[in-house]
Design an enzyme around this catalytic site. Sequence first.
Site, PDB file in Angstrom:
ATOM      1  N   LYS A 204       0.733  -1.083  -0.066  1.00  0.00           N
ATOM      2  CA  LYS A 204       0.133  -0.160  -0.145  1.00  0.00           C
ATOM      3  C   LYS A 204       1.047   1.172  -0.086  1.00  0.00           C
ATOM      4  O   LYS A 204       1.815   1.456   0.964  1.00  0.00           O
ATOM      5  CB  LYS A 204      -0.985   0.163   1.154  1.00  0.00           C
ATOM      6  CG  LYS A 204      -1.757   1.342   1.411  1.00  0.00           C
ATOM      7  CD  LYS A 204      -2.840   1.009   2.139  1.00  0.00           C
ATOM      8  CE  LYS A 204      -3.620   2.342   2.447  1.00  0.00           C
ATOM      9  NZ  LYS A 204      -4.743   2.433   3.542  1.00  0.00           N
ATOM     10  N   LYS A 261      -1.976  -1.494  -3.903  1.00  0.00           N
ATOM     11  CA  LYS A 261      -3.145  -0.486  -3.708  1.00  0.00           C
ATOM     12  C   LYS A 261      -2.323   0.866  -3.696  1.00  0.00           C
ATOM     13  O   LYS A 261      -1.158   1.090  -3.082  1.00  0.00           O
ATOM     14  CB  LYS A 261      -3.687  -0.514  -2.432  1.00  0.00           C
ATOM     15  CG  LYS A 261      -4.632   0.743  -2.224  1.00  0.00           C
ATOM     16  CD  LYS A 261      -5.193   0.580  -0.862  1.00  0.00           C
ATOM     17  CE  LYS A 261      -5.923   1.978  -0.482  1.00  0.00           C
ATOM     18  NZ  LYS A 261      -6.470   2.118   0.779  1.00  0.00           N
TER      19      LYS A 261
HETATM   20  C1  PBG Z   1      -7.720   3.417   5.272  1.00  0.00           C
HETATM   21  C2  PBG Z   1      -7.980   3.306   4.023  1.00  0.00           C
HETATM   22  C3  PBG Z   1      -7.558   4.186   3.029  1.00  0.00           C
HETATM   23  C4  PBG Z   1      -8.057   3.774   1.721  1.00  0.00           C
HETATM   24  C5  PBG Z   1      -8.611   2.386   2.233  1.00  0.00           C
HETATM   25  N1  PBG Z   1      -8.569   2.083   3.594  1.00  0.00           N
HETATM   26  C6  PBG Z   1      -6.932   5.637   2.886  1.00  0.00           C
HETATM   27  C7  PBG Z   1      -5.912   5.768   3.440  1.00  0.00           C
HETATM   28  O1  PBG Z   1      -4.879   4.904   3.806  1.00  0.00           O
HETATM   29  O2  PBG Z   1      -5.469   6.899   3.850  1.00  0.00           O
HETATM   30  C8  PBG Z   1      -8.152   4.318   0.474  1.00  0.00           C
HETATM   31  C9  PBG Z   1      -8.990   3.955  -0.623  1.00  0.00           C
HETATM   32  C10 PBG Z   1      -9.416   4.520  -1.756  1.00  0.00           C
HETATM   33  O3  PBG Z   1      -8.834   5.912  -1.666  1.00  0.00           O
HETATM   34  O4  PBG Z   1     -10.509   4.434  -2.073  1.00  0.00           O
HETATM   35  N2  PBG Z   1      -6.385   2.722   5.782  1.00  0.00           N
END
Ligand code: PBG
Length: 335
Positions: A204, A261
Amino acid sequence: MNPHFELHLPRRPRRLRRSPAIRNLVEETTLTVNDLVAPLFVKDGFGPSESIASMPDQFRLNMDDLLRECEALLTLGVEAVGLFPQVDPGLKNSKATEATNEDNLVLRSVRLVKETFPDLVVITDVALDPYTDHGHDGVLDESGREVLNDPTVGILCQMAKQQAEAGVDFVAPSDMMDGRIGAIRDALDDAGHTHTSILAYSAKFASAYYGPFREAIGSAQAAGTHLLDKRTYQLNPANRREASLENQLDAAEGADILMVKPAGPYLDIIRDLRNNTELPIAAYQVSGEYSQIQAAAKLSWLDLEKCRDESLLSIKRAGADIILTYFAKAVAASL
Ligand code: PBG
């Protein structure tokens, strides 16, 4: 132009593009509804569902509409949802105590959805950002500058157990703390939840494409910015080897599925992973990827359906088995 000019070519790739039927025969990648997971935002209270300005056709759903949406998705063949709560700002604090409240919004939503649609696969995030007043995915040290790893993982283990108890099929740690997959696996097993899977947000990245999501769940409001800096835990977008290391660690710690992601800007990471793991791979086409296509389509600069389909096909072609996408319902309706 000389119409009699002719090349002597042993290979003419265009021969296999001559008709739709031939093109279908040689098509390498097919997107199906079985690949799709629909992320859904849920809100508390009895008020009407709310639209999300930067994410056309997405809503913060009240409980009634949440069930209606699940039913609509099932009817279209989408059999998996991820639930994301918009937590009341009054319930947020620095220690994220609401995260482990037995009756918090996401746990109530899971119970309701699972009671109504036992066969629908339900996935929930394990991370503190919806619950902290500073918007980070973990708790902070006294100076407020460092996101503490191990104490955060302790809370995540508790969250994961409660989500398993509520009936989720997959817990999805999205926090990027070190060692959380192994710790969560142990915690789930010790509590008897050996059947609950872990969908690990393994690679991520610290991405600007999460902006609309943070607006949607209100973590931007908590943080005072939708560009909150998460670079001490999320991956540097410049780093491919480091992503591979994260994937290996999560696999070794017991992740059932690995996730990359965002998806579209990180297709090389998906492909690297495809070449290096036997585990199923998920990819999350995040809010900003969705919003940019929607915005350009609104201006008539891009064709919404064609760009949507191409973006998803590319993610599948890169090697993803599972795609989390806000387009899930619309695509399913078109397949
Ligand atoms: C939280 C989380 C996020 C997303 C999914 N779970 C945001 C982040 O890490 O700040 C992003 C999903 C999206 O942008 O569609 N940990």
